[in-house]
Design a protein around this motif. Structure first.
Motif, short mmCIF file in Angstrom:
data_model
loop_
_atom_site.label_atom_id
_atom_site.label_comp_id
_atom_site.label_asym_id
_atom_site.label_seq_id
_atom_site.Cartn_x
_atom_site.Cartn_y
_atom_site.Cartn_z
N ASP A 196 6.42 -11.98 1.38
CA ASP A 196 5.97 -11.82 -0.01
C ASP A 196 6.55 -10.55 -0.63
OD1 ASP A 196 4.55 -14.15 0.12
OD2 ASP A 196 2.59 -13.19 0.40
N LEU A 197 6.71 -9.51 0.16
CA LEU A 197 7.26 -8.25 -0.34
C LEU A 197 8.67 -8.47 -0.88
CD1 LEU A 197 7.48 -5.14 -0.59
CD2 LEU A 197 8.18 -5.13 1.79
N VAL A 198 9.49 -9.19 -0.13
CA VAL A 198 10.86 -9.46 -0.57
C VAL A 198 10.86 -10.28 -1.84
CG1 VAL A 198 13.01 -10.61 0.07
CG2 VAL A 198 11.77 -9.26 1.76
N ALA A 227 1.67 -11.23 -13.54
CA ALA A 227 1.09 -12.56 -13.74
C ALA A 227 2.16 -13.65 -13.56
CB ALA A 227 0.46 -12.66 -15.12
N GLU A 228 3.35 -13.40 -14.08
CA GLU A 228 4.44 -14.37 -13.93
C GLU A 228 4.90 -14.48 -12.48
OE1 GLU A 228 6.41 -13.88 -18.37
OE2 GLU A 228 7.05 -12.55 -16.74
N ILE A 229 4.95 -13.34 -11.80
CA ILE A 229 5.33 -13.35 -10.38
C ILE A 229 4.29 -14.13 -9.59
CG2 ILE A 229 5.65 -11.92 -8.33
CD1 ILE A 229 6.74 -9.73 -10.20
N GLY A 230 3.03 -13.89 -9.87
CA GLY A 230 1.95 -14.59 -9.19
C GLY A 230 2.02 -16.09 -9.42
N GLY A 231 2.37 -16.49 -10.62
CA GLY A 231 2.50 -17.90 -10.93
C GLY A 231 3.65 -18.55 -10.17
N LYS A 232 4.78 -17.85 -10.07
CA LYS A 232 5.92 -18.40 -9.35
C LYS A 232 5.69 -18.46 -7.84
CE LYS A 232 9.69 -17.38 -12.46
NZ LYS A 232 10.80 -18.30 -12.41
N MET A 233 4.93 -17.47 -7.32
CA MET A 233 4.72 -17.41 -5.87
C MET A 233 3.43 -18.11 -5.44
SD MET A 233 5.85 -13.53 -4.97
CE MET A 233 5.10 -13.67 -3.39
N HIS A 234 2.64 -18.57 -6.39
CA HIS A 234 1.33 -19.18 -6.11
C HIS A 234 0.40 -18.20 -5.40
CE1 HIS A 234 3.10 -22.92 -7.40
NE2 HIS A 234 4.07 -22.77 -6.52
N ARG A 235 0.38 -16.97 -5.89
CA ARG A 235 -0.50 -15.92 -5.39
C ARG A 235 -1.25 -15.33 -6.58
NH1 ARG A 235 0.86 -17.63 -0.88
NH2 ARG A 235 2.05 -16.49 0.66
N LYS A 238 -1.34 -5.44 -5.49
CA LYS A 238 -1.61 -4.73 -4.24
C LYS A 238 -0.32 -4.55 -3.44
CE LYS A 238 -3.96 -5.14 0.12
NZ LYS A 238 -3.87 -6.15 1.14
N VAL A 239 0.47 -5.61 -3.32
CA VAL A 239 1.74 -5.51 -2.59
C VAL A 239 2.66 -4.52 -3.27
CG1 VAL A 239 3.82 -6.81 -1.96
CG2 VAL A 239 1.58 -7.81 -1.57
N ALA A 240 2.73 -4.57 -4.59
CA ALA A 240 3.58 -3.66 -5.33
C ALA A 240 3.13 -2.21 -5.16
CB ALA A 240 3.59 -4.04 -6.81
N ARG A 241 1.83 -1.99 -5.17
CA ARG A 241 1.31 -0.64 -5.02
C ARG A 241 1.56 -0.12 -3.60
NH1 ARG A 241 -3.21 -1.71 -7.19
NH2 ARG A 241 -4.22 -2.40 -5.29
N ASP A 242 1.39 -0.98 -2.59
CA ASP A 242 1.58 -0.56 -1.20
C ASP A 242 3.02 -0.18 -0.91
OD1 ASP A 242 -1.09 -0.94 -0.71
OD2 ASP A 242 -0.83 -2.87 0.32
N PHE A 243 3.97 -0.83 -1.56
CA PHE A 243 5.38 -0.61 -1.26
C PHE A 243 6.15 0.01 -2.42
CE2 PHE A 243 3.97 -3.93 1.62
CZ PHE A 243 4.37 -3.40 2.83
N ALA A 288 9.74 -8.12 -4.80
CA ALA A 288 10.79 -7.18 -5.19
C ALA A 288 11.89 -7.88 -5.98
CB ALA A 288 11.36 -6.50 -3.95
N ASN A 289 12.28 -9.08 -5.53
CA ASN A 289 13.33 -9.82 -6.24
C ASN A 289 12.87 -10.23 -7.64
OD1 ASN A 289 15.18 -9.66 -4.19
ND2 ASN A 289 14.56 -11.59 -3.25
N LEU A 290 11.65 -10.75 -7.75
CA LEU A 290 11.16 -11.20 -9.06
C LEU A 290 10.88 -10.03 -9.99
CD1 LEU A 290 8.84 -14.10 -7.88
CD2 LEU A 290 11.05 -14.30 -9.03
N ALA A 291 10.43 -8.90 -9.41
CA ALA A 291 10.19 -7.71 -10.25
C ALA A 291 11.51 -7.16 -10.76
CB ALA A 291 9.45 -6.65 -9.45
N GLY A 292 12.56 -7.29 -9.97
CA GLY A 292 13.89 -6.86 -10.41
C GLY A 292 14.42 -7.68 -11.56
#
Length: 125
Positions: A80-82, A95-103, A110-115, A85-89
């Motif tokens: 999920d981290l990879v 919200a859009e990343i969550g929709g694409k990843m079904h998360r 949380k993942v973005a904050r941790d890394f 990172a790709n979608l944020a780039g």
């Protein structure tokens, strides 16, 4: 039907002894190990059993199931981290990343904050 034995209230000395044993376990750093068989943890287990707080103080062996689940979770987070990172780039919001990843959005944040991944709050046009 078997009647449950009534627990007797411990004396002040017994309560102090239990607190001393708890402090020793915390000082040893064994608070997160459920299956510790060191002398300090065994003394605490015996004291708790004598006072009626615990009915069975035998040491159980940890199952491999929890280690396996932990490893699977870590693998899932790495994948999920990879993806995050790709979608944020690409400039997507959480919200859009969550929709694409079904998360969920909170999981993505949380993942973005941790890394330390920078996610845009608004999509720039």
């Amino acid at each position: 039907m078997v009647a449950k034995a009534k627990r007797i209230r411990p004396t002040k000395e017994q309560a102090q002894e239990l607190n001393h044993r708890l402090d020793a376990v915390v000082d040893a750093g064994h608070i997160s190990n459920l299956y510790c068989d060191c002398e300090i943890c065994q003394a605490l287990a015996k004291q708790a059993e004598l006072m009626g707080y615990r009915t069975n103080s035998t040491i159980k062996q940890p199952s491999d199931k929890w280690d396996r689940r932990k490893q699977e979770k870590e693998k899932r987070h790495q994948v999920d981290l990879v993806k995050v990172a790709n979608l944020a780039g690409q400039g997507l919001t959480s919200a859009e990343i969550g929709g694409k990843m079904h998360r969920s959005k909170s999981y993505i944040n949380k993942v973005a904050r941790d890394f330390d991944i920078k996610i845009f709050t608004k999509k720039e046009r």
